[in-house]
Design a protein around this motif. Structure first.
Motif, mmCIF file in Angstrom:
data_model
loop_
_atom_site.group_PDB
_atom_site.id
_atom_site.type_symbol
_atom_site.label_atom_id
_atom_site.label_comp_id
_atom_site.label_asym_id
_atom_site.label_seq_id
_atom_site.Cartn_x
_atom_site.Cartn_y
_atom_site.Cartn_z
ATOM 1 N N PRO A 289 29.404 96.491 70.446
ATOM 2 C CA PRO A 289 28.958 95.130 70.768
ATOM 3 C C PRO A 289 27.495 95.116 71.189
ATOM 4 O O PRO A 289 26.923 96.172 71.472
ATOM 5 N N PRO A 290 26.858 93.922 71.235
ATOM 6 C CA PRO A 290 25.432 93.856 71.580
ATOM 7 C C PRO A 290 25.119 94.594 72.875
ATOM 8 O O PRO A 290 25.882 94.552 73.829
ATOM 9 N N ASN A 291 23.964 95.253 72.884
ATOM 10 C CA ASN A 291 23.581 96.130 73.980
ATOM 11 C C ASN A 291 22.661 95.401 74.951
ATOM 12 O O ASN A 291 21.621 94.876 74.564
ATOM 13 N N ALA A 292 23.021 95.382 76.227
ATOM 14 C CA ALA A 292 22.231 94.677 77.238
ATOM 15 C C ALA A 292 20.868 95.313 77.459
ATOM 16 O O ALA A 292 19.995 94.698 78.081
ATOM 17 N N ASP B 240 21.622 88.783 70.018
ATOM 18 C CA ASP B 240 23.043 88.572 69.778
ATOM 19 C C ASP B 240 23.410 88.266 68.340
ATOM 20 O O ASP B 240 24.541 87.855 68.056
ATOM 21 N N GLY B 241 22.482 88.439 67.398
ATOM 22 C CA GLY B 241 22.825 88.173 66.012
ATOM 23 C C GLY B 241 23.203 86.738 65.762
ATOM 24 O O GLY B 241 24.070 86.456 64.933
ATOM 25 N N ASN B 242 22.557 85.796 66.447
ATOM 26 C CA ASN B 242 22.997 84.396 66.354
ATOM 27 C C ASN B 242 22.747 83.761 64.999
ATOM 28 O O ASN B 242 23.274 82.685 64.717
ATOM 29 N N SER C 95 19.676 100.545 72.143
ATOM 30 C CA SER C 95 20.122 101.692 71.337
ATOM 31 C C SER C 95 20.206 101.339 69.866
ATOM 32 O O SER C 95 20.889 102.006 69.098
ATOM 33 N N ASP C 96 19.500 100.282 69.448
ATOM 34 C CA ASP C 96 19.596 99.791 68.081
ATOM 35 C C ASP C 96 18.346 100.140 67.279
ATOM 36 O O ASP C 96 17.352 100.637 67.818
ATOM 37 N N ILE C 97 18.420 99.885 65.985
ATOM 38 C CA ILE C 97 17.292 99.991 65.069
ATOM 39 C C ILE C 97 17.187 98.665 64.336
ATOM 40 O O ILE C 97 18.161 98.212 63.728
ATOM 41 N N PHE C 98 16.013 98.018 64.394
ATOM 42 C CA PHE C 98 15.872 96.722 63.728
ATOM 43 C C PHE C 98 14.397 96.394 63.550
ATOM 44 O O PHE C 98 13.516 97.155 63.963
ATOM 45 N N GLY C 99 14.128 95.241 62.943
ATOM 46 C CA GLY C 99 12.765 94.792 62.717
ATOM 47 C C GLY C 99 12.468 93.523 63.496
ATOM 48 O O GLY C 99 13.314 92.643 63.628
ATOM 49 N N TRP C 100 11.247 93.446 64.025
ATOM 50 C CA TRP C 100 10.761 92.243 64.712
ATOM 51 C C TRP C 100 9.622 91.704 63.864
ATOM 52 O O TRP C 100 8.659 92.408 63.569
#
Length: 314
Positions: free
Chosen positions: A222-225, A241-243, A275-280
């Motif tokens: 689940p989403p990481n705080a 949160d992947g909204n 702890s994620d990998i993503f793009g901003w």
């Protein structure tokens, strides 16, 4: 170094093809005045294309569109090839068609892990509210192409209207790579500062920070705080949160109230990867316009002048 795309229309292909990818985010647009903006997007499970619809509802009817742009992403090791792009307006009329378009930003600058496209639209072709069709389809895939690289798209419209308050809108866009999984990663957090350009100024007071991320929470449900958005060193939002796609939790648009300080590059937004990998890919700052020095001086001295006048009357 910033390489801004030309404003494309149907058939404007050569300049798009020759645009050089820049590293990280750069200033996409800035304006001071009676202005506002809306940013919308869609998320999707990662795949080799980004196709979907975006709906605007908060653009004031009859307002003047000053800036509009569309954004998407792609990830290494097999992403970053050329893409065919098609954008249609709410009447399904094509407002941009371009083929074989290279990414326009990448991060890191060498051996990139995250790619971005920042595609401006001719403001005169953007009618405002309604549903726009967005299509990024690869025309040139790298060897052994991945089928889980593109995670959605976003679009922004900046507009002006006499009913709006005075403020400054600053749009930073590009590609920032966030990696909270690799030990000692230099990309566990990324920061973007907001400049002043031309006659636009950033003042002190109450503002709003809005960001677009693509691919978040795909690797750590689940989403990481520990995923946080900071502004000038203070956490203003936690958990991406992947909204934009609640089912696969892959992309987000987040807005948070912030307190700005005045000046060029004096305000900084930071995203921490958790702890994620993503793009901003986009950061928009709404900020007050500084009070003119003469007006501020008048505001400060007026009570003193009034008291002196009353004293003289006695």
């Amino acid at each position: 170094m910033s390489h801004r795309l030309p404003i494309p229309t149907c058939g404007t292909l050569i300049l798009l093809l020759t645009t050089v990818a820049h590293a990280n985010m750069s200033l996409g647009f800035q304006v001071s005045g009676q202005v506002d903006f809306e940013m919308v997007g869609f998320g999707q499970p990662g795949q080799s294309f980004a196709n979907g619809n975006l709906t605007f509802t908060n653009v004031i009817p009859g307002s003047t569109v000053l800036f509009a742009a569309v954004y998407t992403n792609d990830f290494a090791p097999f992403g970053g090839g050329q893409s065919n792009i098609s954008i249609t307006d709410p009447f399904t009329t094509p407002i941009l068609t371009a083929n074989n378009v290279n990414p326009t930003s990448q991060d890191p600058p060498t051996t990139p892990s995250n790619f971005g496209w920042e595609v401006p639209l001719a403001p005169v072709l953007v009618p405002g509210n309604g549903t726009y069709g967005i299509s990024f389809n690869p025309s040139q895939l790298l060897p052994n192409p991945s089928t889980s690289q593109m995670h959605g798209a976003g679009m922004i419209i900046v507009f002006s209207d006499p009913s709006l308050p005075q403020q400054t809108i600053t749009v930073m866009h590009g590609a920032e790579y966030l990696d909270g999984q690799t030990p000692a990663s230099p990309h566990a957090s990324q920061s973007v500062s907001f400049p002043e350009s031309g006659s636009s100024t950033i003042g002190a007071g109450s503002g709003t920070l809005t960001i677009l991320t693509l691919g978040d929470d795909a690797n750590d449900p689940p989403p990481n705080a520990n995923e946080t958005v900071d502004f000038n060193g203070n956490t203003v939002h936690s958990i991406l949160d992947g909204n934009l796609d609640p089912i696969s939790n892959t992309s987000s648009i987040v807005s948070a109230p912030v307190t700005t300080v005045a000046g060029h590059n004096n305000n900084t937004a930071t995203v921490n990867a958790g702890s994620d990998i993503f793009g901003w890919h986009v950061a928009v700052l709404e900020s007050p316009i500084p009070e003119p020095a003469s007006l501020a001086l008048l505001t400060l001295t007026a009570p003193l002048l009034t008291r002196r006048k009353k004293t003289a009357q006695h």
